[in-house]
Structures are given as C-alpha cells and as structure tokens.
Write a protein that holds these residues in place. Structure first.
Motif, PDB file in Angstrom:
ATOM      1  N   LEU A  42       0.813  -1.207   0.000  1.00 39.03           N
ATOM      2  CA  LEU A  42       0.000   0.000   0.000  1.00 39.03           C
ATOM      3  C   LEU A  42       0.853   1.266   0.000  1.00 39.03           C
ATOM      4  CD1 LEU A  42      -2.834  -1.009   2.505  1.00 39.03           C
ATOM      5  CD2 LEU A  42      -2.915  -1.005   0.000  1.00 39.03           C
ATOM      6  N   LEU A  43       2.119   1.133   0.409  1.00 40.76           N
ATOM      7  CA  LEU A  43       2.987   2.303   0.483  1.00 40.76           C
ATOM      8  C   LEU A  43       3.649   2.621  -0.861  1.00 40.76           C
ATOM      9  CD1 LEU A  43       4.733   1.568   3.908  1.00 40.76           C
ATOM     10  CD2 LEU A  43       2.666   2.914   3.463  1.00 40.76           C
ATOM     11  N   GLU A  44       3.873   1.586  -1.668  1.00 41.65           N
ATOM     12  CA  GLU A  44       4.509   1.788  -2.977  1.00 41.65           C
ATOM     13  C   GLU A  44       4.310   0.537  -3.816  1.00 41.65           C
ATOM     14  OE1 GLU A  44       7.057   1.923  -6.267  1.00 41.65           O
ATOM     15  OE2 GLU A  44       7.162   0.412  -4.703  1.00 41.65           O
ATOM     16  N   ARG A  45       3.772   0.691  -5.011  1.00 41.28           N
ATOM     17  CA  ARG A  45       3.453  -0.475  -5.834  1.00 41.28           C
ATOM     18  C   ARG A  45       4.250  -0.564  -7.136  1.00 41.28           C
ATOM     19  NH1 ARG A  45      -3.174  -1.133  -5.665  1.00 41.28           N
ATOM     20  NH2 ARG A  45      -3.415  -1.083  -3.386  1.00 41.28           N
ATOM     21  N   LYS A  46       4.699   0.573  -7.648  1.00 40.38           N
ATOM     22  CA  LYS A  46       5.304   0.592  -8.972  1.00 40.38           C
ATOM     23  C   LYS A  46       6.533  -0.301  -9.059  1.00 40.38           C
ATOM     24  CE  LYS A  46       6.930   3.743 -12.581  1.00 40.38           C
ATOM     25  NZ  LYS A  46       7.175   5.148 -12.966  1.00 40.38           N
ATOM     26  N   VAL A  47       7.514  -0.077  -8.174  1.00 39.12           N
ATOM     27  CA  VAL A  47       8.731  -0.890  -8.176  1.00 39.12           C
ATOM     28  C   VAL A  47       8.442  -2.288  -7.636  1.00 39.12           C
ATOM     29  CG1 VAL A  47      11.073  -1.109  -7.261  1.00 39.12           C
ATOM     30  CG2 VAL A  47      10.202   1.134  -7.945  1.00 39.12           C
ATOM     31  N   LEU A  48       7.604  -2.341  -6.589  1.00 34.87           N
ATOM     32  CA  LEU A  48       7.285  -3.632  -5.980  1.00 34.87           C
ATOM     33  C   LEU A  48       6.658  -4.586  -6.987  1.00 34.87           C
ATOM     34  CD1 LEU A  48       7.176  -5.192  -3.256  1.00 34.87           C
ATOM     35  CD2 LEU A  48       4.842  -4.344  -3.000  1.00 34.87           C
ATOM     36  N   GLY A  49       5.877  -4.044  -7.936  1.00 37.80           N
ATOM     37  CA  GLY A  49       5.167  -4.874  -8.897  1.00 37.80           C
ATOM     38  C   GLY A  49       6.063  -5.756  -9.738  1.00 37.80           C
ATOM     39  N   TRP A  50       7.284  -5.288 -10.067  1.00 34.07           N
ATOM     40  CA  TRP A  50       8.194  -6.129 -10.861  1.00 34.07           C
ATOM     41  C   TRP A  50       9.365  -6.664 -10.039  1.00 34.07           C
ATOM     42  CZ3 TRP A  50      13.232  -4.643 -10.933  1.00 34.07           C
ATOM     43  CH2 TRP A  50      13.526  -3.298 -10.687  1.00 34.07           C
ATOM     44  N   ALA A  51       9.793  -5.916  -9.030  1.00 33.95           N
ATOM     45  CA  ALA A  51      10.971  -6.332  -8.268  1.00 33.95           C
ATOM     46  C   ALA A  51      10.691  -7.538  -7.377  1.00 33.95           C
ATOM     47  CB  ALA A  51      11.483  -5.164  -7.421  1.00 33.95           C
ATOM     48  N   SER A  52       9.546  -7.539  -6.724  1.00 41.09           N
ATOM     49  CA  SER A  52       9.231  -8.643  -5.815  1.00 41.09           C
ATOM     50  C   SER A  52       9.096  -9.976  -6.545  1.00 41.09           C
ATOM     51  CB  SER A  52       7.958  -8.328  -5.026  1.00 41.09           C
ATOM     52  OG  SER A  52       7.664  -9.374  -4.117  1.00 41.09           O
ATOM     53  N   ALA A  96      23.097 -19.136 -13.523  1.00 41.44           N
ATOM     54  CA  ALA A  96      23.379 -17.755 -13.899  1.00 41.44           C
ATOM     55  C   ALA A  96      22.092 -17.009 -14.232  1.00 41.44           C
ATOM     56  CB  ALA A  96      24.330 -17.725 -15.088  1.00 41.44           C
ATOM     57  N   ILE A  97      21.169 -17.662 -14.921  1.00 44.60           N
ATOM     58  CA  ILE A  97      19.889 -17.032 -15.266  1.00 44.60           C
ATOM     59  C   ILE A  97      19.071 -16.755 -14.012  1.00 44.60           C
ATOM     60  CG2 ILE A  97      17.687 -17.370 -16.448  1.00 44.60           C
ATOM     61  CD1 ILE A  97      19.210 -19.029 -18.534  1.00 44.60           C
ATOM     62  N   ALA A  98      18.974 -17.772 -13.140  1.00 45.08           N
ATOM     63  CA  ALA A  98      18.223 -17.598 -11.898  1.00 45.08           C
ATOM     64  C   ALA A  98      18.856 -16.510 -11.044  1.00 45.08           C
ATOM     65  CB  ALA A  98      18.175 -18.918 -11.126  1.00 45.08           C
ATOM     66  N   GLY A  99      20.186 -16.513 -10.983  1.00 42.05           N
ATOM     67  CA  GLY A  99      20.879 -15.507 -10.184  1.00 42.05           C
ATOM     68  C   GLY A  99      20.681 -14.103 -10.729  1.00 42.05           C
ATOM     69  N   ALA A 100      20.698 -13.963 -12.065  1.00 45.19           N
ATOM     70  CA  ALA A 100      20.514 -12.647 -12.668  1.00 45.19           C
ATOM     71  C   ALA A 100      19.131 -12.099 -12.382  1.00 45.19           C
ATOM     72  CB  ALA A 100      20.743 -12.744 -14.180  1.00 45.19           C
ATOM     73  N   VAL A 101      18.109 -12.949 -12.503  1.00 50.55           N
ATOM     74  CA  VAL A 101      16.736 -12.516 -12.219  1.00 50.55           C
ATOM     75  C   VAL A 101      16.610 -12.121 -10.751  1.00 50.55           C
ATOM     76  CG1 VAL A 101      14.326 -13.260 -12.122  1.00 50.55           C
ATOM     77  CG2 VAL A 101      15.756 -13.925 -14.062  1.00 50.55           C
ATOM     78  N   CYS A 102      17.212 -12.922  -9.870  1.00 52.49           N
ATOM     79  CA  CYS A 102      17.164 -12.640  -8.442  1.00 52.49           C
ATOM     80  C   CYS A 102      17.864 -11.325  -8.108  1.00 52.49           C
ATOM     81  CB  CYS A 102      17.808 -13.793  -7.669  1.00 52.49           C
ATOM     82  SG  CYS A 102      17.766 -13.622  -5.870  1.00 52.49           S
ATOM     83  N   VAL A 103      19.018 -11.091  -8.724  1.00 52.52           N
ATOM     84  CA  VAL A 103      19.780  -9.867  -8.471  1.00 52.52           C
ATOM     85  C   VAL A 103      18.996  -8.638  -8.920  1.00 52.52           C
ATOM     86  CG1 VAL A 103      21.794  -8.539  -9.189  1.00 52.52           C
ATOM     87  CG2 VAL A 103      22.058 -10.921  -8.513  1.00 52.52           C
ATOM     88  N   VAL A 104      18.394  -8.709 -10.105  1.00 49.09           N
ATOM     89  CA  VAL A 104      17.616  -7.576 -10.610  1.00 49.09           C
ATOM     90  C   VAL A 104      16.478  -7.246  -9.647  1.00 49.09           C
ATOM     91  CG1 VAL A 104      16.045  -6.832 -12.441  1.00 49.09           C
ATOM     92  CG2 VAL A 104      18.193  -7.954 -13.032  1.00 49.09           C
ATOM     93  N   GLY A 105      15.775  -8.283  -9.208  1.00 49.02           N
ATOM     94  CA  GLY A 105      14.684  -8.061  -8.270  1.00 49.02           C
ATOM     95  C   GLY A 105      15.162  -7.538  -6.934  1.00 49.02           C
TER      96      GLY A 105
END
Length: 209
Positions: A42-52, A96-105
């Motif tokens: 509820l405090l912030e959704r824009k970044v949370l929507g893709w990062a989480s 490496a793929i899983a790690g990259a996705v995790c790092v970005v998030g």
C-alpha cells in the motif's frame, strides 16, 4: 575432529535447521496476526510490482538448483549418461539465469526500500541482517558460478566435497572430512547460508508476498 570443525560443520547446520523449524512454529503460535511479510504494497506499488516477483522467482529457482545439485549424487548423473562437462555447463547456465533474475529483483527492492521513506520506516534490524546475508550469498554465488565454474580452466567439483557433507547431515552422520577439504569460498557460502535460514523465520521474508 577439532572443536572448530564440530562447531562449523555439525552444530551450526543442525542449530540452523532447528531454529528454522522452531522459529516458524513459535512465530505462528505467538504472532498469528503478524504472520505476514509485513507487506508494504500500500505504500509503494510501482517498483514492488516487478521487483518482488523477480526476486522471489529467481531466489526459488536458485534454491531449487542448489537442492538438486547437492541432492543428486555424481554417480547418478553419470549413470544416465550426463557427463561432468555437460552437467557443469547446464547447472552453471541455469544458475546464472536464476541468479541474474534474483539480483535484478533484489536491487529493485533495496532501491525501493532505501529511497521511499515510508517503506524504509517499516524495515527492522532483522530485515537488515537478512538483506546483508542475501547480498553476500548472491555475491559469492555469482563468483562461484562464473569464476570457479564457467570461466575457470580447472572447474571446482563441489559434488565431491560439499555435496557429500550436505547429504550426510540428513542421515545423521555428518561427513566433516568431506567439507573440510572443500574450497574456502564454498565453505563460507555454506556457513552464511545456514545463518540466513536460521534468521529467515523472524524476517519479513517469512512469507513470499
């Protein structure tokens, strides 16, 4: 075995497992209304929507890869015709793929929490400790994947050391000698991972939301 060996490779793993299980049970019994990740949606959704989602799916894929890599003996993959070279490249690329996705998030979540004052105020010291452990784990994991596996002229085979010790923990006969001969970076990675699992029940990551 020395006292330090028993502490690091026997007591720490079993203590972490016990804390992980009992910690979840204790938190559920004593804090049912707080049995959430302390959502800040509820405090912030824009970044949370893709990062989480990126962080959680990447982390789950990485954890799954760790479990499979540690659980399946080298003799079994060789028996089905999967060479060590093929297994190493497959696991490294998938990791490496899983790690990259995790790092970005994870970077997105840290950025969100550090730049949004309302979100930052919900962060506890336990959360900070968890984030620190995750940062170190991701960093070591990336280093081991690329520097010690993909790009190394003589890749390190953790299935002949760390894997033997990890499996032995679950049939209650820890193979301390196997892990003592493991590469130092793999040893550090393992100890920090146990610390993360012990701390997890008391952090906001207890529920993936």
């Amino acid at each position: 075995m020395s006292t330090s060996s028993i502490l690091l490779w026997v007591i720490v793993p079993y203590a972490a497992m016990a804390t992980f299980v009992v910690g979840h049970w204790w938190r559920y019994r004593t804090d049912q209304f707080g049995w959430t990740s302390g959502s800040t949606q509820l405090l912030e959704r824009k970044v949370l929507g893709w990062a989480s989602p990126a962080f959680h799916y990447g982390a789950l894929a990485a954890i799954g890869g760790h479990v499979v890599g540690l659980l399946i003996p080298k003799s079994l993959t060789e028996a089905v015709g999967l060479s060590e070279h093929t297994y190493r490249w497959f696991s490294a690329v998938a990791g490496a793929i899983a790690g990259a996705v995790c790092v970005v998030g994870f970077v997105g979540l840290v950025y969100r929490r550090s730049t949004n004052l309302r979100v930052r105020r919900t962060t506890s010291r336990t959360d900070l400790g968890t984030y620190l452990l995750i940062t170190v784990l991701i960093g070591l994991g990336c280093y081991m994947t690329f520097a010690r596996n993909l790009l190394a002229s003589s890749p390190y085979d953790y299935r002949e050391s760390v894997s033997l010790w990890w499996r032995s923990l679950f049939y209650l006969d820890p193979d301390v000698a196997a892990v003592e001969h493991a590469s130092t970076v793999y040893q550090v990675h393992a100890i920090i991972a146990w610390g993360f699992w012990a701390l997890l029940p008391f952090s906001r990551l207890v529920v993936l939301r």
